[in-house]
Design a protein around this motif. Structure first.
Motif, PDB file in Angstrom:
ATOM      1  N   ILE A   1       0.836  -1.207   0.000  1.00  0.00           N
ATOM      2  CA  ILE A   1       0.000   0.000   0.000  1.00  0.00           C
ATOM      3  C   ILE A   1       0.867   1.251   0.000  1.00  0.00           C
ATOM      4  O   ILE A   1       0.628   2.205  -0.752  1.00  0.00           O
ATOM      5  N   GLY A   2       1.892   1.267   0.861  1.00  0.00           N
ATOM      6  CA  GLY A   2       2.748   2.447   0.955  1.00  0.00           C
ATOM      7  C   GLY A   2       3.548   2.696  -0.305  1.00  0.00           C
ATOM      8  O   GLY A   2       3.605   3.833  -0.813  1.00  0.00           O
ATOM      9  N   VAL A   3       4.171   1.642  -0.859  1.00  0.00           N
ATOM     10  CA  VAL A   3       4.942   1.810  -2.086  1.00  0.00           C
ATOM     11  C   VAL A   3       4.019   2.149  -3.253  1.00  0.00           C
ATOM     12  O   VAL A   3       4.345   2.996  -4.104  1.00  0.00           O
ATOM     13  N   GLY A   4       2.853   1.505  -3.314  1.00  0.00           N
ATOM     14  CA  GLY A   4       1.902   1.827  -4.374  1.00  0.00           C
ATOM     15  C   GLY A   4       1.438   3.268  -4.308  1.00  0.00           C
ATOM     16  O   GLY A   4       1.351   3.954  -5.345  1.00  0.00           O
ATOM     17  N   ALA A   5       1.151   3.747  -3.107  1.00  0.00           N
ATOM     18  CA  ALA A   5       0.751   5.142  -2.957  1.00  0.00           C
ATOM     19  C   ALA A   5       1.875   6.087  -3.367  1.00  0.00           C
ATOM     20  O   ALA A   5       1.635   7.126  -4.005  1.00  0.00           O
ATOM     21  N   ALA A   6       3.115   5.731  -3.005  1.00  0.00           N
ATOM     22  CA  ALA A   6       4.253   6.578  -3.364  1.00  0.00           C
ATOM     23  C   ALA A   6       4.454   6.621  -4.874  1.00  0.00           C
ATOM     24  O   ALA A   6       4.741   7.679  -5.446  1.00  0.00           O
TER      25      ALA A   6
ATOM     26  N   SER B   1      -1.629  14.137 -10.855  1.00  0.00           N
ATOM     27  CA  SER B   1      -1.356  15.524 -11.208  1.00  0.00           C
ATOM     28  C   SER B   1      -1.001  16.327  -9.960  1.00  0.00           C
ATOM     29  O   SER B   1      -1.206  15.876  -8.830  1.00  0.00           O
ATOM     30  N   ALA B   2      -0.452  17.508 -10.179  1.00  0.00           N
ATOM     31  CA  ALA B   2      -0.065  18.362  -9.046  1.00  0.00           C
ATOM     32  C   ALA B   2      -1.275  18.741  -8.205  1.00  0.00           C
ATOM     33  O   ALA B   2      -1.194  18.844  -6.980  1.00  0.00           O
ATOM     34  N   ARG B   3      -2.423  18.916  -8.844  1.00  0.00           N
ATOM     35  CA  ARG B   3      -3.632  19.291  -8.114  1.00  0.00           C
ATOM     36  C   ARG B   3      -4.097  18.163  -7.213  1.00  0.00           C
ATOM     37  O   ARG B   3      -4.452  18.384  -6.047  1.00  0.00           O
TER      38      ARG B   3
ATOM     39  N   TRP C   1      -3.835  17.413  -2.325  1.00  0.00           N
ATOM     40  CA  TRP C   1      -4.745  16.964  -1.263  1.00  0.00           C
ATOM     41  C   TRP C   1      -4.573  15.492  -0.925  1.00  0.00           C
ATOM     42  O   TRP C   1      -4.929  15.063   0.165  1.00  0.00           O
ATOM     43  N   LEU C   2      -4.012  14.704  -1.856  1.00  0.00           N
ATOM     44  CA  LEU C   2      -3.877  13.280  -1.591  1.00  0.00           C
ATOM     45  C   LEU C   2      -2.725  12.972  -0.641  1.00  0.00           C
ATOM     46  O   LEU C   2      -2.865  12.143   0.266  1.00  0.00           O
ATOM     47  N   LYS C   3      -1.576  13.632  -0.824  1.00  0.00           N
ATOM     48  CA  LYS C   3      -0.437  13.346   0.049  1.00  0.00           C
ATOM     49  C   LYS C   3      -0.722  13.705   1.509  1.00  0.00           C
ATOM     50  O   LYS C   3      -0.438  12.909   2.407  1.00  0.00           O
ATOM     51  N   PRO C   4      -1.295  14.879   1.807  1.00  0.00           N
ATOM     52  CA  PRO C   4      -1.658  15.133   3.218  1.00  0.00           C
ATOM     53  C   PRO C   4      -2.672  14.130   3.753  1.00  0.00           C
ATOM     54  O   PRO C   4      -2.650  13.801   4.942  1.00  0.00           O
TER      55      PRO C   4
ATOM     56  N   ILE D   1       6.246   4.635   5.176  1.00  0.00           N
ATOM     57  CA  ILE D   1       6.801   4.022   3.973  1.00  0.00           C
ATOM     58  C   ILE D   1       6.431   4.837   2.735  1.00  0.00           C
ATOM     59  O   ILE D   1       7.266   5.055   1.846  1.00  0.00           O
ATOM     60  N   ALA D   2       5.196   5.304   2.671  1.00  0.00           N
ATOM     61  CA  ALA D   2       4.762   6.080   1.506  1.00  0.00           C
ATOM     62  C   ALA D   2       5.535   7.385   1.387  1.00  0.00           C
ATOM     63  O   ALA D   2       5.971   7.758   0.287  1.00  0.00           O
ATOM     64  N   SER D   3       5.734   8.086   2.491  1.00  0.00           N
ATOM     65  CA  SER D   3       6.402   9.384   2.444  1.00  0.00           C
ATOM     66  C   SER D   3       7.868   9.253   2.047  1.00  0.00           C
ATOM     67  O   SER D   3       8.358   9.975   1.163  1.00  0.00           O
TER      68      SER D   3
END
Length: 312
Positions: A97-102, A110-112, A116-119, A170-172
């Motif tokens: 999940i973490g690597v997939g999200a990263a 996209s930047a937009r 909101w997704l990373k926070p 892990i994602a961050s």
């Protein structure tokens, strides 16, 4: 017309130099203080552990009777197995999940959307572990684990909860490693005819393997050190027999949860057997073992990162 400078002019303002020296002294003291605190903690653990081990039967530290401090059963293998089960299950949950999200954050969104997704992903890191523990017991277990596990209080359920807490770490870290890969590598891959998925899997991820490895090591350290969730969910508040599997109906216990029980003075350790062999003092031995395991994990991680690190 030439301008001449004296040594005093080149030395700069005396006031500015004093400020720079003061700032250097303050930050240097902060760095030194952190080292002193770490050494002091280690010294206390070693001294108290030696004092406890001098009065305990060493065979009880590796017996198969389990961890029951009130009965003078201090099986460290029980704690190590419990910690390894929880950490392994947490990584099995958090890594994909973490690597997939990263990968999505760094390569696809996209930047937009990223704003909101990373926070939103990092919000999980701010959730109190006790909240996640009750979420596991009241939501995850009745909907997904009931019927699979014989009891809600198991090492498996604790591992799932710790995995949820480990996802944002892990994602961050992985996302930072992927973002640090130069775009020239991506452009070269696309120029050779590779698609986005092929570029990500065959170029970007291998180039960031040292950062991904560091993310997994940090995640494992986070999972190994989780306390409150494991104490509530694993089911070993009053001690535990050696659990050979994570789904044991009798529950389990980890090094951190054992230390929490000992420090809190729960019913299993409220009564000591003497001044020198008080079960509460065994927490220093457990703390020392946890410190050594974490230190070894960080050492292995640093070696792996150095081995696979690439400079661009």
């Amino acid at each position: 017309m030439s301008v001449q400078f004296s040594l005093d002019d080149l030395a700069g303002s005396r006031r500015r130099n004093r400020v720079e020296a003061a700032v250097k002294a303050v930050v240097g003291s902060a760095a030194s203080l952190s080292i002193v605190i770490s050494l002091a903690i280690l010294a206390v653990l070693v001294v108290r552990s030696v004092g406890f081990l001098a009065h305990v039967n060493w065979s009880s530290l590796a017996s198969s009777l389990g961890w029951f401090p009130r009965s003078n059963r201090f099986d460290l293998v029980t704690l190590l197995l419990g910690s390894l089960w929880v950490t392994g299950i947490a990584l099995m949950v958090a890594t994909p999940i973490g690597v997939g999200a990263a990968v999505y954050l760094a390569e696809y969104c996209s930047a937009r959307v990223r704003r909101w997704l990373k926070p939103s992903v990092e919000i999980l890191a701010g959730l109190p572990s006790v909240v996640v523990a009750y979420f596991i017991l009241q939501v995850i277990y009745p909907t997904a684990l009931e019927g699979v596990l014989d009891s809600k209080y198991t090492l498996f359920a604790a591992g799932v909860g710790v995995g949820i807490l480990t996802i944002p770490i892990i994602a961050s870290v992985t996302e930072d490693a992927l973002s640090a890969v130069p775009n020239s590598l991506r452009e070269a891959s696309v120029g050779l005819g590779a698609r986005k998925a092929g570029t990500t899997v065959r170029v970007v991820l291998p180039a960031a393997v040292s950062g991904v490895t560091a993310a997994l090591i940090v995640g494992a350290s986070r999972a190994l050190g989780e306390t409150m969730l494991v104490t509530l969910v694993a089911g070993g508040a009053n001690g535990s027999a050696r659990a050979l599997g994570p789904a044991s109906a009798s529950g389990g216990i980890t090094m951190t949860s054992a230390m929490a029980n000992l420090a809190a003075g729960s019913d299993s350790v409220a009564v000591g057997t003497g001044v020198t062999l008080n079960p509460v003092n065994s927490l220093y031995v457990v703390g020392l073992v946890l410190f050594l395991v974490t230190l070894g994990l960080n050492f292995v991680g640093e070696r792996l990162v150095r081995r696979f690190r690439q400079s661009y």
